[in-house]
Structures are given as structure tokens and as C-alpha cells.
Design a protein around this motif. Sequence first.
Motif, short mmCIF file in Angstrom:
data_model
loop_
_atom_site.label_atom_id
_atom_site.label_comp_id
_atom_site.label_asym_id
_atom_site.label_seq_id
_atom_site.Cartn_x
_atom_site.Cartn_y
_atom_site.Cartn_z
N CYS B 183 19.46 -6.57 10.13
CA CYS B 183 20.00 -6.58 8.76
C CYS B 183 20.43 -5.18 8.32
CB CYS B 183 18.95 -7.10 7.78
SG CYS B 183 18.76 -8.88 7.89
N HIS B 184 19.54 -4.22 8.52
CA HIS B 184 19.77 -2.92 7.89
C HIS B 184 20.91 -2.13 8.53
CE1 HIS B 184 16.42 -3.09 5.06
NE2 HIS B 184 15.72 -3.69 6.03
N PHE B 185 21.29 -2.48 9.75
CA PHE B 185 22.42 -1.79 10.37
C PHE B 185 23.75 -2.41 9.96
CE2 PHE B 185 19.71 -0.49 14.32
CZ PHE B 185 19.01 0.40 13.53
N TYR B 186 23.68 -3.63 9.41
CA TYR B 186 24.93 -4.38 9.22
C TYR B 186 25.26 -4.66 7.75
CZ TYR B 186 24.55 -4.93 14.25
OH TYR B 186 24.46 -4.67 15.58
N GLY B 187 24.47 -4.08 6.83
CA GLY B 187 24.70 -4.34 5.42
C GLY B 187 26.07 -3.87 4.95
N GLY B 188 26.58 -4.53 3.92
CA GLY B 188 27.82 -4.06 3.31
C GLY B 188 29.07 -4.49 4.03
N SER B 189 28.98 -5.43 4.91
CA SER B 189 30.10 -6.11 5.55
C SER B 189 30.23 -5.85 7.04
CB SER B 189 31.45 -5.80 4.90
OG SER B 189 31.91 -4.53 5.32
N GLY B 190 29.38 -5.03 7.63
CA GLY B 190 29.51 -4.86 9.08
C GLY B 190 28.69 -3.69 9.58
N ASP B 191 28.78 -3.48 10.88
CA ASP B 191 27.98 -2.44 11.54
C ASP B 191 28.25 -1.08 10.90
OD1 ASP B 191 26.37 -1.10 13.25
OD2 ASP B 191 27.55 -1.48 15.06
N GLY B 192 27.19 -0.47 10.39
CA GLY B 192 27.29 0.89 9.86
C GLY B 192 27.95 1.00 8.50
N ALA B 193 28.44 -0.11 7.96
CA ALA B 193 29.26 -0.03 6.75
C ALA B 193 28.54 0.68 5.61
CB ALA B 193 29.66 -1.43 6.31
N LYS B 194 27.28 0.32 5.39
CA LYS B 194 26.69 0.68 4.12
C LYS B 194 26.12 2.10 4.06
CE LYS B 194 24.45 -2.16 0.73
NZ LYS B 194 23.61 -3.36 0.63
N HIS B 195 25.18 2.42 4.93
CA HIS B 195 24.31 3.58 4.67
C HIS B 195 24.86 4.90 5.16
CE1 HIS B 195 20.96 1.25 3.10
NE2 HIS B 195 21.30 0.33 3.97
N GLY B 196 25.57 4.86 6.26
CA GLY B 196 26.03 6.13 6.82
C GLY B 196 25.04 6.73 7.80
N ASP B 197 23.76 6.34 7.69
CA ASP B 197 22.78 6.86 8.64
C ASP B 197 22.04 5.72 9.34
OD1 ASP B 197 21.42 6.01 6.44
OD2 ASP B 197 20.01 7.69 6.39
#
Lengths: 347, 535
Positions: B183-197
Motif C-alpha cells: 500500500c505505502h509504495f503505491y499511494g496516490g495513483s501508482g508506484d512512488g507517486a505520493k511520498h517521494g521517499d
Amino acid sequence: MTHHPELFFTRFERFWHWGQAALILALIVTGFHVTGLLHWLDYELSASWHRIFATILIALWSFTIFWHLITGEWRQYIPSTEKMLEVVHYYSKGMFDPHLSHPFKKTRRRKHNPLQRIAYLILTVMIYPTLLVTGVLFAEYNRWHLVGIPSAWLFGVAGVHVAMAYAMVCFFLLHVYMAFTGRPATAAIKAMITGFVEVEDTELDTSRDYQLLVVEDDPVIALMIQGWLDGEEVREGESILPIKFVITHVELLQEAEKVLKHGGIDLILLDLSLPDSDGLETFLKVRGHAVDVPILVINELENEELQSRVVHEGAQDFLVRKNLSRRILLRAFRFALERHYRLMQGR
Amino acid sequence: MGFWCFSRVILILVAVFFFQGPLHASDSMIPSKGSTTHHEKLQALNGPFATGQEVTRACLGCHTEAAAIIRKTLHWTWEYEHASLNKVFGKKHVFNTFCGSVVSNMRSCTSCHIGYGWQDPENTRVQDDQVDCLVCHEQTGTYKKYNFGLAELKFKDKVLKKPDYVAVAKSVGRPGRANCGSCHFYGGSGDGAKHGDLDSSLIKPVRALDVHMQENGLNFTCVTCHNAPDHQISGSRYDMKAQDPLGIDRPGRTDGSRTSCASCHGNEPHHTIVKLNDHVDRVACQTCHVPAMARGGVETMVFWDWRTAGQNKGNTEVPGILQREGHLPEKISFRHSRTHGTLLWGANLVPRYAWFNGKVDFLSLNEKLAPTGPVGINRIFGSVADSSARIWPFKKMWAMLPYDPVNQTLVTNHTIQDGPEDKEALEQSGDLKRSVAAGMKAAGFPFSGEIGFREGVMYFPLTHMVAPREQSLTCRECHRNGGRMDGVEGVYMPGRQNNPALHAIGKGCVLLTLIGISVHATLRIVMRPRRRLRT
């Protein structure tokens, strides 16, 4: 005028001077890297070496302050206005005329001309301490909260440090330039390396005290002369006479003869009218006891005949009491001693 | 410099010599290794299992209190009561700069909920067997979640895909990076989208990407730091700690949380260059040790433009705000889709820095917007005067968000179909007004029918992808003019010319001195020939 080398700067002074110069140059270079003005070196490297150099400099300063206090050389830095105008005039004008020489004659006792004294005083009482205090505060920033210094003061502390660093750079540039204004241009540099300064031959040995015998029955005059040679005024008088006197005062010819039998007198100031002798006779008697000692004569009145006779008999000068001043007296002392010295050297 | 290089080589050699031990992977870090129970041998897991709920019932046969414990966690409730702000946050209640809000999109969004059965009536959603143990604990890597949080992919009640429940159930162990990452790698619509880290590059990271998670090195998992007593995962973005004055975590003496660098490294972590420790009170470890975001080769999203959603053609204009206050990728390549609008992605981006004391406030759904300026989807607090604040690195995610210009609120957008018969969702209709109307209706908030767009920004503190020391920031990155700390005010920083006037005056004085010297020297030289003539 002939010259001879004289040791002005001891080994410690030269070590201190060049060590300090190197450290300050290194601190300027690393410091201006830390402020972000220079970019040749890595920040971390410059910041850590800035601290290291500063620590070494503080240690060097500690030794140097101790040395100055112990040797009394700190007196070299007491400001003076004597010949100030002449020196300023020399640097701004006279220096361009090759026939003019520096108006200030350096001696071992007075190594710095009045401009130097003021410059070094500004350096040592303003620039150095401010840099030191702000620098140490800066370095200890992370412990400020322990003593309650507000951290926002860092802007001020760092600002003053940087401002003083610029002052230091200006001083450094001027100092280096001035070091090349000797005659020849490298004379001062050479002196600072070898320790020896070429000084004009003066017959006066500035390293010892001169024994002056004052033969004067009028206590007022005796006291006045003592005052001129003593205390505050002597320092000013040094430009005329860069030596110190130890005064022996007697009121009678008899007493003078006793002192002279002991020997060790360098100069005699002799009043011709004494209770137990008068006129030329006084002079001749004294001279009989001190053939090699220059004698300056004081007389109550102008008396051309007496004057020419006394000088003819070997007096260095004939001074009239009412015309006597400190300046006249000291100059007479100097000429008397130098003339006598040259006479003794057969020159 | 030679000495310096040499001494560094020695230092590195010494460091390698001394730290060789811990660099080897420790068995205790590998999920399920060292456990007293081999779940493979448990008869209760022999199945057969038709659904995830059946597996959960088998788990609860031994782990009797697990469901009750799970239902108290943020992972379950999606609600977070912020004590000091006296507000309720959590996915259910906050906006983001991506799809906007989970409201009206629960069918799809719940694929990241640690439960099953969001299609069921509300009262049955809270039953014990609705807890999904597998998503966090299975170790096969084959388990996936779909709509309504189900592990079966269904189309009109027909199961298209379903995991091998027995194999998955028997593999369980401590959560690995892939579990959290699902979940946490794919939030915000795809791989890496959301957090940046956080992205899939952290599943098998190399040393250069993450010095702690390096697969052949320390091989930390997420829960090595995010330790989870009572399944409460420590470390939360809703209420962060910007610094940890408690230092190294000692049981019984500190807070028991390992989600700060200091909880392992202490507050004087630098041993070779001790001066660096003087930064610890005001500069977050992450500022130097997370030198860039999206360093693993997976891009992160930096800008989402909803203005072109539903349109066939995207926007290619680079917003100026990205250059000033966001992250501009080296190569600008917009991606456009009808359902999403226009997106801008980038990797290896320089973070933005700000004072941060750990407090974050979120815009609530239906909160009135300020009339002008960018909309702060979240707002971070802290300043130089706040001793609990440090300078932190952030990803600043910008978006052009749809809003209601009449009611002056952001709007919830019904982006994803609730089912095949749902015609209102944006992905179906391509009509933003229609999908927003549906979203606002589902949220129960008034909607005027008008749509406008506002610049919105969201701060993501960066703390993962910790680089090895040789890749951490050099001093000069910040200690210079135009360095990374530009815009971080209130602090005197050597190397940044904090007082331009002072430097101008100083340089002026030096210049005047030099001019004076030059004039004097020139006069001396000019006068010299005359002397020669005379002599």
C-alpha cells in the motif's frame, strides 16, 4: 652618515611575528571560505582548519602577552604624538623624494614610529580582542543556552567578527605594503628576518644608563634639571636624547671632586659660581679631575670673555642660566656626548 | 590535500574494519526466521479456504485477541484523533493533492484497507473475521487486494482471480518491506507517486538507496524502526516528532518508539567529524542524510493538474510555482489521461526545506478556503524560535485542484466507479462537474454546480531512503549563497552571506586600501628615475 647593524628583534619576537603573520593569513583564507566569499577549498576543510589555526593563534598570543609583560616591551605600544606630523608628511610626500629620509630615528628602546604605535594599538586593543571574543563566542554557539545568551545574537556576533575580519584584511594589506617602504625597499623585511636593523651610528649607547653629575648650589635649578630628565617629560625628550641618566647632585666643588675621584661619570653639568669656587677656576679644577668627561658649563650671566675662555679650555658648551630650557639642555647633552665620543674615537 | 585524502582512506578502512560485523544480514531481520512457530506445520492452516475471512477465522483460533487489537489501530479506523489540535484526521477526513479524498471512492480506495467486506452493510464490516491478517503478514508476495478490500478480483460476482489461500496463510511472518509497500509504495495513483521517499525500489534496495534496508546489508524491514506494540505502528505523519530529545531508546527509560534516528543513533551521532553534532538540535538528520527524493529510479509525482481531466488533450505548461516552491524534474514530460488530467513526475529531486516542529494541520472536508493564495492541503508548523523545531526536508506536491467557487470549498471528486452500473464516476463520464456533484452528494456537502481550480500544496516530510554517509550532503550544499537552505529564515548560517550590506562595506574598504596602496606605490615608482638621474 655611517650605519651599523643592531639587534632590534629577538628570536622570540621574530618567531612570534612570522608565526602570527602565517596564522592570520591562514585564518583570513579559511575564514573567507567559511563566510562564503571564497570557494577554492572545501567548506568542511576550511571550517575545521579555521578553528585549529585560531586555537594555535590564541596559544601564541598567550605566550606573547606574557613575554611583553615580563620584558616591559609592552611600552613600545604606548601611543605617542611625537613627530607624528613629520611622519605623516614623510609618508604622504617626503617618501617620493629620495633625498629625504625617515624623520623618525628608530632605536632599540623605540622601535615604532608614532603611526606604527597607533596602528599596532588599534590592532591589539580593538581588532585582535574583538576577533578573539566574537570568534570564541561563535565557536561556542552550541553552548550559549547554558549561559542564557539568546541564539539570535549569532547574527550580531558573526557580523562583528566578519566586520573585524575585513578590518584585519585592510591592516594586513597596508602592513605588508608598508614593510616594503624602507630604504632599500626590502630593508624592513630583512630586519624582521635577521632581527638586525641598520641604525645610524650614534655615539650614544642606548642600552645603558648614563651617569650625570650635576654640580649646582642652587637647589631650584638642580630640581628643575632633575625634573626635565625624569618622569613624563623624559619620554618626550627621548627624541632628542634617546638615553637615560642617573643623576648625582652635589652643591660644592669639594663634593664634586670626591665623586669624580670615584670615576664612572659620563657627563658633568657644572655651575661656575659655587660657594667654594668661582669662574674659570671652577672649570679648571673639575676638568683636572675628569679629563675624559665632557663638561657643560652653566653661568649666571652672559659673559663672552669667560665663555670663550672656558670653551677654549675644553668645555663642551656654555649655557646661560636664564636661557635654560629642557630642549636646549637635552640637545646640549646630546651634542656634548656625541662630540666627545667622536673625539675619543679620533674621528 | 594529499594528507587529507590519505587520512580519509585510513578512516574508511578503520570504519570498514570495525563495522564489518553488523553489516552482515542478521537472521532476526528476516521475516519469520527465529519464530517459535512454523506456520507451515499448523493444521489449522491446511484449509481449504474459500475467502480471506475464512483464513482470518483460522488465525483467530490461536491469536484470539488479534481482531480486537487491530480494530483500535489507525490502519483499521482510518481516523486519527489529534489531541493538541483537537481535530479528527485520518484518510476518512482529510484531503490530498492527488485524487482529493477517499469519500465516494471507497470501493477502490479500500483495496488498501486492512479489512475485507466494504461491500457489506456497515454493521458487518466490524466483525472479527473482516480483519485482513494476510496483507501485512503473508510472505509469498502473491497476495493482492482489490475492490472493497477483497483478495479476490471479481467482475459481476464472478471471481476472476484469487490467491492460493493455504500457501499464503502458511507463509505468514513478521511484515516485510513488500507487505507495507503493497500500500505505502503505491499511494496516490501508482508506484512512488505520493511520498517521494517510498516506492517499490525499497523492496530490494541497494546500499546507495537505503543504508539500513540494503538487502545484502542490515536488511531492515519497515517494522524494525516502526515497531508496533499492540499492532499500533509507531511513527505517524499526523503527529510527528521533529526531534527526539530522549535519544537512544532504552526499554523503560524512553518512549519505546524506534521511529526516530536518535532512538538508535542518539543525539550525538557523528564520531569522526564531531562538529556535525552541533547541527543536531536545529537540523533534522534527514536534511543531510536524505539528499534527494525518489532516488531508487522510480519517479514520484510533483504536480497534478485536474483542469484537463475529462479532456483528450493534456496541459504542457510548466507552472511557475513548481520552479519557485516545488520540484522541477530535469526532463519535463507530462503524462495525461482522461480520468486523471495532466501529471508531472520526476526522480532524484532536490527536497524543499522548512522549519518543522512535527505539528501538521490538515484541511478538513468542507472547510472554507482563504480567498487567495495556494490552498494548503496540510500545513506544517515550526520556526526558528520554536526549540522543538528543526529544519526538515519535504516533498512539496502541487496540484490544480477542483473547487466550488461559490461555496469556497474544495470538492470531493467521485473518480472511480462504484460498480459497472455507476455512470457518475469521472472514469466513466469524463465530466468533472458530474463526478464532483456525485462526490459532494456522497460526502453530504453542498455543491453549487460551479467548478473552478485552485493551486493546492501538500507537504510530505522526507525520512526514508537514507543514503550512506558518503552520499549525504556536503557542507557546501547548504553553507553557501543560493544553497539548499535558501528560504529557511531566522538562522545565521556561515557561508550564506547573511548580511550583504556588511560584505559590501567590507569589500569597499579593502578596495580603497588597495587603491591607496597602488597610488602610493605608483608614485614611488614614477619618482624613481629622477633619483637615478640626479645620482
